[in-house]
Design a protein around this motif. Sequence first.
Motif, PDB file in Angstrom:
ATOM      1  N   PRO A  43       3.149  18.337  12.155  1.00 34.37           N
ATOM      2  CA  PRO A  43       4.358  19.124  12.392  1.00 34.37           C
ATOM      3  C   PRO A  43       4.067  20.596  12.622  1.00 34.37           C
ATOM      4  O   PRO A  43       2.945  21.065  12.412  1.00 34.37           O
TER       5      PRO A  43
ATOM      6  N   SER B 115       7.880  18.141   3.214  1.00 35.88           N
ATOM      7  CA  SER B 115       6.901  17.048   3.305  1.00 35.88           C
ATOM      8  C   SER B 115       7.555  15.670   3.360  1.00 35.88           C
ATOM      9  O   SER B 115       6.875  14.662   3.542  1.00 35.88           O
TER      10      SER B 115
ATOM     11  N   LEU C 208      -3.120  19.365   7.730  1.00 33.96           N
ATOM     12  CA  LEU C 208      -2.066  18.578   8.387  1.00 33.96           C
ATOM     13  C   LEU C 208      -2.663  17.634   9.432  1.00 33.96           C
ATOM     14  O   LEU C 208      -2.217  16.490   9.583  1.00 33.96           O
TER      15      LEU C 208
ATOM     16  N   LYS D 223      -5.367  11.322   1.139  1.00 37.83           N
ATOM     17  CA  LYS D 223      -5.390   9.920   0.684  1.00 37.83           C
ATOM     18  C   LYS D 223      -3.963   9.367   0.592  1.00 37.83           C
ATOM     19  O   LYS D 223      -3.707   8.208   0.919  1.00 37.83           O
ATOM     20  N   PHE D 224      -3.047  10.225   0.133  1.00 43.18           N
ATOM     21  CA  PHE D 224      -1.647   9.813   0.003  1.00 43.18           C
ATOM     22  C   PHE D 224      -1.096   9.366   1.358  1.00 43.18           C
ATOM     23  O   PHE D 224      -0.460   8.316   1.473  1.00 43.18           O
ATOM     24  N   THR D 225      -1.383  10.146   2.396  1.00 42.41           N
ATOM     25  CA  THR D 225      -0.858   9.806   3.721  1.00 42.41           C
ATOM     26  C   THR D 225      -1.429   8.477   4.205  1.00 42.41           C
ATOM     27  O   THR D 225      -0.692   7.649   4.754  1.00 42.41           O
TER      28      THR D 225
ATOM     29  N   LYS E 225      -4.350  14.787   7.616  1.00 42.65           N
ATOM     30  CA  LYS E 225      -3.347  13.829   7.144  1.00 42.65           C
ATOM     31  C   LYS E 225      -2.908  12.921   8.292  1.00 42.65           C
ATOM     32  O   LYS E 225      -2.792  11.709   8.138  1.00 42.65           O
TER      33      LYS E 225
ATOM     34  N   SER F 193       1.169   3.970  -2.936  1.00 40.98           N
ATOM     35  CA  SER F 193       0.835   5.349  -2.627  1.00 40.98           C
ATOM     36  C   SER F 193       1.890   6.315  -3.181  1.00 40.98           C
ATOM     37  O   SER F 193       1.546   7.324  -3.811  1.00 40.98           O
TER      38      SER F 193
ATOM     39  N   THR G   9      10.177  21.137   0.350  1.00 39.54           N
ATOM     40  CA  THR G   9       8.950  21.633   1.007  1.00 39.54           C
ATOM     41  C   THR G   9       8.860  21.171   2.462  1.00 39.54           C
ATOM     42  O   THR G   9       8.091  21.715   3.232  1.00 39.54           O
TER      43      THR G   9
ATOM     44  N   GLU H 163       6.815  13.033   6.202  1.00 40.97           N
ATOM     45  CA  GLU H 163       5.802  11.974   6.155  1.00 40.97           C
ATOM     46  C   GLU H 163       6.415  10.634   5.793  1.00 40.97           C
ATOM     47  O   GLU H 163       6.111   9.618   6.382  1.00 40.97           O
TER      48      GLU H 163
ATOM     49  N   TYR I  37       0.586  22.201  -4.963  1.00 40.81           N
ATOM     50  CA  TYR I  37      -0.338  21.986  -6.083  1.00 40.81           C
ATOM     51  C   TYR I  37      -1.165  20.706  -5.958  1.00 40.81           C
ATOM     52  O   TYR I  37      -1.926  20.363  -6.849  1.00 40.81           O
ATOM     53  N   GLU I  38      -1.029  20.039  -4.825  1.00 42.91           N
ATOM     54  CA  GLU I  38      -1.872  18.870  -4.554  1.00 42.91           C
ATOM     55  C   GLU I  38      -3.226  19.340  -4.040  1.00 42.91           C
ATOM     56  O   GLU I  38      -3.312  20.361  -3.351  1.00 42.91           O
TER      57      GLU I  38
ATOM     58  N   LEU J 121       1.414  12.357  13.075  1.00 42.02           N
ATOM     59  CA  LEU J 121       2.217  13.524  13.457  1.00 42.02           C
ATOM     60  C   LEU J 121       1.741  14.776  12.737  1.00 42.02           C
ATOM     61  O   LEU J 121       1.608  14.782  11.519  1.00 42.02           O
TER      62      LEU J 121
ATOM     63  N   PRO K  74       4.554  21.763   5.951  1.00 42.99           N
ATOM     64  CA  PRO K  74       5.275  21.042   4.892  1.00 42.99           C
ATOM     65  C   PRO K  74       4.312  20.317   3.955  1.00 42.99           C
ATOM     66  O   PRO K  74       4.112  19.116   4.039  1.00 42.99           O
ATOM     67  N   LEU K  75       3.736  21.072   3.044  1.00 42.80           N
ATOM     68  CA  LEU K  75       2.744  20.522   2.118  1.00 42.80           C
ATOM     69  C   LEU K  75       3.136  20.853   0.685  1.00 42.80           C
ATOM     70  O   LEU K  75       3.744  21.894   0.440  1.00 42.80           O
ATOM     71  N   GLU K  76       2.762  19.981  -0.228  1.00 49.95           N
ATOM     72  CA  GLU K  76       3.030  20.270  -1.638  1.00 49.95           C
ATOM     73  C   GLU K  76       1.885  21.120  -2.186  1.00 49.95           C
ATOM     74  O   GLU K  76       0.725  20.685  -2.203  1.00 49.95           O
TER      75      GLU K  76
ATOM     76  N   ASN L 258       0.830  -1.213   0.000  1.00 50.11           N
ATOM     77  CA  ASN L 258       0.000   0.000   0.000  1.00 50.11           C
ATOM     78  C   ASN L 258       0.860   1.257   0.000  1.00 50.11           C
ATOM     79  O   ASN L 258       0.555   2.238  -0.681  1.00 50.11           O
ATOM     80  N   SER L 259       1.937   1.217   0.791  1.00 52.83           N
ATOM     81  CA  SER L 259       2.831   2.382   0.877  1.00 52.83           C
ATOM     82  C   SER L 259       3.533   2.618  -0.455  1.00 52.83           C
ATOM     83  O   SER L 259       3.616   3.757  -0.923  1.00 52.83           O
TER      84      SER L 259
ATOM     85  N   GLY M 153      -2.426   5.934   2.441  1.00 51.06           N
ATOM     86  CA  GLY M 153      -1.754   4.859   1.717  1.00 51.06           C
ATOM     87  C   GLY M 153      -0.318   4.679   2.168  1.00 51.06           C
ATOM     88  O   GLY M 153       0.155   3.559   2.356  1.00 51.06           O
ATOM     89  N   LEU M 154       0.364   5.810   2.374  1.00 50.04           N
ATOM     90  CA  LEU M 154       1.774   5.767   2.792  1.00 50.04           C
ATOM     91  C   LEU M 154       1.938   5.011   4.105  1.00 50.04           C
ATOM     92  O   LEU M 154       2.928   4.326   4.324  1.00 50.04           O
TER      93      LEU M 154
END
Lengths: 253, 329
Positions: free
Chosen positions: B103, A88, B163, B119-121, B166, A8, A86, A91, B111-112, B101, B107-109, A4-5, B123-124
């Motif tokens: 922060p 990020s 944040l 959703k990315f977090t 996420k 992602s 950035t 994460e 253009y997302e 967490l 710390p965000l991108e 999954n990671s 899955g990550l």
Amino acid sequence: MNFNSIKSIYKFEMARALRTIMQSILAPVVSTCLYFIVFGAAIGSKISELDGISYGAFIIPGLMMLSVMTTSVNYAAFGIYLPKYTGSIYEVMSAPISAFEVIIGYVGAAATKSILISFLILLTATAFVSFDIRHPIWMLVLLIMTGSTFSLFGFIIGLWASNWERLQLIPLIVITPLVFLGGSFYSTSMLPGFWQTITKLNPIFYIINGFRWSFFGTSDVPIGVSIFFMAAFLLLCIAVVSIIFRTGYKIRN
Amino acid sequence: MNSIGFIEHILFQCRVSGFLKYMISIQNISKVYDQNLKALEEISLEIEPGEIFALLGPNGAGKTTLISSICGLTRQTSGLIKVSGFDTLEDYKKTRSLIGLVPQEFPLENYESVIETVKFTRGLFGKSSNPSYIEKVLKSLRLWEKRSTPIIALSGGMKRRVLIAKALSHEPEILFLDEPTSGVDVQLRKEMWDLIIELKKRGVTVILTTHYIKEAEMIADRVGILNRGRLLLVEEKKELIKKFGKKTISVELKEKLHSIPEKIAEEKVYLSEDRHSIFFEVSNTKNKMSLSDTIKMIAETGLSINDINTTESSLEDIFLEIIAEEEMR
């Protein structure tokens, strides 16, 4: 393995390219057309066949390699550098994911993008010149190996880079010159003896020639030597990335 | 079931049945950065499941380094950290999957979109897709309407909420909030406090660092004070106020005094600048003088009372006093 990671990271990186889809597609198509107009039609018409291959067809593997190498490095370097820039990246560093899984995600996405673009170049080339691919499976294997290896190399550059200038430094002053001087657009037989020797010191020369062999069944060096160079570079990149993740260099602390 | 699965099962049972006493156990951790900069010195701390723990300290005290060590963003130089019974270095996948967490920075991108980054977090952190849960999280943080908006178009307060979304996206058992309300308006701060209290009700362990002592006073169960990389004390908030807090009884008099009357001079008293009031400083533990005792004492001096007020020291007063004492050492 945390699938999954990996999925992602992979999807996230692929989505980045999809956001700039026109740029991703148009840029390689336009530059390929220009290469074929300048090298294939203007200069190529003055060059006789090389090993029985028209000059226009001869440069296709070189063009694909030029693209796959430079875009792999750029995509992967940018992919990991941007989260560092950035912030990020926190994460990824705090996620339940191993260094190996992180690499598969980022490198896999960069390699996929660069390989797709190289296929786009191949498709564009069919509009200018007719050609056959003698060993299509080998062509695919070599393309995947090159894309993965140079993506891994780009990933290392992205980890190492502490500013935007450094991010561009290696691709601009090392990769691009080596690819151009590695026989992308010429055969070593066209060079004087001294420059033939110099060209053979360039590791990329072996990779490009291996790829050309998969197209035409003939090249300046044996295929085994090409695969050896590619595998050696791949292993070197894996070793460097492993050390970076184990020590936390430029990531933790 | 393999041996790891068996251990996980036992730990889960322990947690459910209350046997796992500490959600986080930190034993003698130190962190030394380059140039011998000591960020943390021999920190030991235990945090119980479901509590709200506030980590207070001035800038550079080591709060973020401590959080980073637990979350895996940095490696401690020495010592051991366990999360839910697992070592954060050896069993990092298990410990990190339990932690969310938030922060300090953004710390965000840019253009997302909001929903894609959340959703990315999820899955990550190894969780499979769950659109209804993501919708619930975004709605609870009032982000659902903005789900397709790119991050760059959001205000600071909304970015802070993103944040948090996420961090909550992978259903963590522990939530770290590093300065969660810095730069947010009063309304959002209140909403965040409500959210933290709600998370506690759901059994989530919350650890927050903050500059707003009022924040700790409002929501924390226990408080830890960190200064120059050393943990000065860990105490239940109520106990801390009781132990270190002071009450001041101010007695406004009808007449102006030249000096403190002899009969009350033995007490901890001082005069106001205009000499119309006497302040009695009463410790919560040592001196348990009541309001009636004060009135009685004043009456014995023959002075006439105009008004009486009492004020109790806040957590902020206590914090400042402890830090000042530490600085003087």
